[in-house]
Scaffold this motif. Structure first.
Motif, PDB file in Angstrom:
ATOM      1  N   ALA A 112       0.689  -1.481   0.453  1.00  0.00           N
ATOM      2  CA  ALA A 112      -0.531   0.174   0.192  1.00  0.00           C
ATOM      3  C   ALA A 112       1.167   1.021  -0.155  1.00  0.00           C
ATOM      4  O   ALA A 112       0.692   2.173  -0.737  1.00  0.00           O
ATOM      5  CB  ALA A 112      -0.989   0.415   0.813  1.00  0.00           C
ATOM      6  N   ALA A 113       1.965   1.076   0.812  1.00  0.00           N
ATOM      7  CA  ALA A 113       3.042   2.372   0.615  1.00  0.00           C
ATOM      8  C   ALA A 113       3.773   2.886  -0.500  1.00  0.00           C
ATOM      9  O   ALA A 113       3.848   3.121  -0.415  1.00  0.00           O
ATOM     10  CB  ALA A 113       4.237   2.131   1.899  1.00  0.00           C
ATOM     11  N   GLU A 114       4.062   1.716  -1.437  1.00  0.00           N
ATOM     12  CA  GLU A 114       4.980   1.507  -2.348  1.00  0.00           C
ATOM     13  C   GLU A 114       3.642   2.311  -3.373  1.00  0.00           C
ATOM     14  O   GLU A 114       3.929   2.785  -4.416  1.00  0.00           O
ATOM     15  CB  GLU A 114       4.796  -0.241  -2.781  1.00  0.00           C
ATOM     16  CG  GLU A 114       6.503  -0.312  -2.053  1.00  0.00           C
ATOM     17  CD  GLU A 114       6.653  -2.367  -2.558  1.00  0.00           C
ATOM     18  OE1 GLU A 114       5.852  -2.412  -3.599  1.00  0.00           O
ATOM     19  OE2 GLU A 114       7.264  -2.582  -1.370  1.00  0.00           O
ATOM     20  N   LEU A 115       2.155   2.213  -3.316  1.00  0.00           N
ATOM     21  CA  LEU A 115       1.537   2.266  -4.207  1.00  0.00           C
ATOM     22  C   LEU A 115       0.965   3.899  -4.167  1.00  0.00           C
ATOM     23  O   LEU A 115       0.508   4.600  -5.048  1.00  0.00           O
ATOM     24  CB  LEU A 115       0.430   1.536  -4.271  1.00  0.00           C
ATOM     25  CG  LEU A 115       0.730   0.227  -4.979  1.00  0.00           C
ATOM     26  CD1 LEU A 115      -0.745  -0.301  -5.228  1.00  0.00           C
ATOM     27  CD2 LEU A 115       0.648   0.174  -6.420  1.00  0.00           C
ATOM     28  N   GLY A 116       1.694   4.362  -2.849  1.00  0.00           N
ATOM     29  CA  GLY A 116       0.918   6.026  -2.272  1.00  0.00           C
ATOM     30  C   GLY A 116      -0.049   5.971  -1.458  1.00  0.00           C
ATOM     31  O   GLY A 116      -0.375   6.727  -1.456  1.00  0.00           O
ATOM     32  N   LEU A 117      -0.804   4.742  -1.621  1.00  0.00           N
ATOM     33  CA  LEU A 117      -2.101   4.632  -0.814  1.00  0.00           C
ATOM     34  C   LEU A 117      -1.925   5.154   0.447  1.00  0.00           C
ATOM     35  O   LEU A 117      -3.040   5.329   1.573  1.00  0.00           O
ATOM     36  CB  LEU A 117      -2.663   3.418  -0.908  1.00  0.00           C
ATOM     37  CG  LEU A 117      -3.719   2.695  -2.006  1.00  0.00           C
ATOM     38  CD1 LEU A 117      -3.697   1.307  -2.209  1.00  0.00           C
ATOM     39  CD2 LEU A 117      -4.104   3.854  -2.281  1.00  0.00           C
ATOM     40  N   THR A 118      -1.460   4.546   1.558  1.00  0.00           N
ATOM     41  CA  THR A 118      -1.002   5.343   2.515  1.00  0.00           C
ATOM     42  C   THR A 118      -0.987   7.141   2.730  1.00  0.00           C
ATOM     43  O   THR A 118      -0.836   7.576   4.154  1.00  0.00           O
ATOM     44  CB  THR A 118      -0.191   4.577   3.631  1.00  0.00           C
ATOM     45  OG1 THR A 118       1.712   5.163   2.468  1.00  0.00           O
ATOM     46  CG2 THR A 118      -0.414   2.541   3.783  1.00  0.00           C
ATOM     47  N   GLY A 119      -0.691   7.367   1.323  1.00  0.00           N
ATOM     48  CA  GLY A 119      -0.334   8.560   1.688  1.00  0.00           C
ATOM     49  C   GLY A 119      -2.183   9.526   1.505  1.00  0.00           C
ATOM     50  O   GLY A 119      -2.138  10.921   1.433  1.00  0.00           O
ATOM     51  N   GLU A 120      -2.480   8.464   0.713  1.00  0.00           N
ATOM     52  CA  GLU A 120      -4.168   9.222   0.352  1.00  0.00           C
ATOM     53  C   GLU A 120      -4.996   9.233   0.193  1.00  0.00           C
ATOM     54  O   GLU A 120      -6.163   9.932   1.225  1.00  0.00           O
ATOM     55  CB  GLU A 120      -4.096   8.538  -0.966  1.00  0.00           C
ATOM     56  CG  GLU A 120      -3.399   8.237  -2.028  1.00  0.00           C
ATOM     57  CD  GLU A 120      -3.010   7.499  -3.686  1.00  0.00           C
ATOM     58  OE1 GLU A 120      -5.019   7.248  -3.288  1.00  0.00           O
ATOM     59  OE2 GLU A 120      -2.817   7.224  -4.642  1.00  0.00           O
ATOM     60  N   MET A 121      -5.154   8.287   1.611  1.00  0.00           N
ATOM     61  CA  MET A 121      -5.890   8.190   2.779  1.00  0.00           C
ATOM     62  C   MET A 121      -5.664   7.470   4.128  1.00  0.00           C
ATOM     63  O   MET A 121      -4.306   7.373   4.079  1.00  0.00           O
ATOM     64  CB  MET A 121      -7.215   7.272   1.929  1.00  0.00           C
ATOM     65  CG  MET A 121      -6.056   5.914   2.049  1.00  0.00           C
ATOM     66  SD  MET A 121      -7.179   4.893   0.802  1.00  0.00           S
ATOM     67  CE  MET A 121      -7.384   5.202  -0.480  1.00  0.00           C
ATOM     68  N   GLU A 122      -6.225   7.687   5.430  1.00  0.00           N
ATOM     69  CA  GLU A 122      -5.510   6.822   6.321  1.00  0.00           C
ATOM     70  C   GLU A 122      -5.605   5.550   6.228  1.00  0.00           C
ATOM     71  O   GLU A 122      -6.629   5.359   6.232  1.00  0.00           O
ATOM     72  CB  GLU A 122      -6.436   8.267   7.876  1.00  0.00           C
ATOM     73  CG  GLU A 122      -6.777   8.964   7.852  1.00  0.00           C
ATOM     74  CD  GLU A 122      -5.348  10.090   8.472  1.00  0.00           C
ATOM     75  OE1 GLU A 122      -4.734   9.340   8.101  1.00  0.00           O
ATOM     76  OE2 GLU A 122      -5.320  11.317   7.849  1.00  0.00           O
TER      77      GLU A 122
END
Length: 212
Positions: A112-122
């Motif tokens: 999820a972090a590699e895809l940027g998802l941890t920055g897009e949502m909580e």
């Protein structure tokens, strides 16, 4: 499929770890108020604990004005998160609440972090220990967790506990809420025996352990 939440009342059974409701009841209002989240995506491993936890979780989300917009379960040991993470991105919740465990949880967070998802949502959960956070590396930064114990608790007793744990198992490991519960479970039994008037039978020990 409905999940029946068990309500154990067994004569010889004592619980000494946190149950989901104890962690969730103060946690969901905090997440809603402090992170300004409303829509939740629930992701967990496919067995009784995550499903039961999410059954309880849904009630608290609803009571606090939130909405579950997605729910998914994966097998234990699952590590290929491509399509599951894409579904989360497509659903675009305010927050992902995870009840995944072990390697499944670590791989989920890393990918999820590699895809940027941890920055897009909580992202938040109530099953991440220090071991999973360490294994996930930088991917775990910014993820919220509710647990009955954290190693950074500032007290003389905790410092003694951590010291004795590492003396026994080495500096390359760390205690967590599971080992802590096991530790004080033994201490609870010892205290009950010491304070009891008579422990000549197992029933005496059981009675000494009982409390309101």
């Amino acid at each position: 499929e409905d999940i029946v939440v068990p309500r154990e009342n067994l004569e010889w059974l004592f619980f000494n770890g946190a149950v989901p409701k104890q962690q969730i009841s103060p946690y969901i209002p905090w997440l809603v108020d402090n992170l300004d989240v409303e829509t939740f995506y629930l992701i967990g491993n496919d067995y009784i604990w995550p499903r039961t936890t999410n059954t309880i979780l849904k009630d608290f989300i609803s009571e606090n004005g939130g909405e579950v917009v997605g729910e998914n379960y994966v097998p234990l040991g699952f590590t290929d998160w491509g399509s599951e993470l894409q579904d989360i991105r497509n659903t675009n919740p305010d927050i992902v609440y995870f009840t995944t465990v072990g390697d499944t949880q670590v791989s989920m967070i890393q990918q999820a972090a590699e895809l940027g998802l941890t920055g897009e949502m909580e992202w938040a959960g109530n099953i991440m220990s220090e071991q999973e956070a360490r294994a996930a590396g930088d991917g775990a930064d910014g993820i919220y967790n509710s647990a009955p114990y954290f190693i950074n608790l500032d007290s003389e007793e905790n410092n003694q506990y951590i010291g004795s744990y590492r003396d026994e198992y080495g500096d390359d490991t760390t205690p967590n809420f599971v080992s802590e519960a096991a530790y004080w479970g033994v201490q609870m039994v010892v205290q009950a025996i010491e304070e009891a008037d008579d422990v000549s039978t197992p029933t005496d020990i059981r009675d000494a352990l009982e409390s309101d």
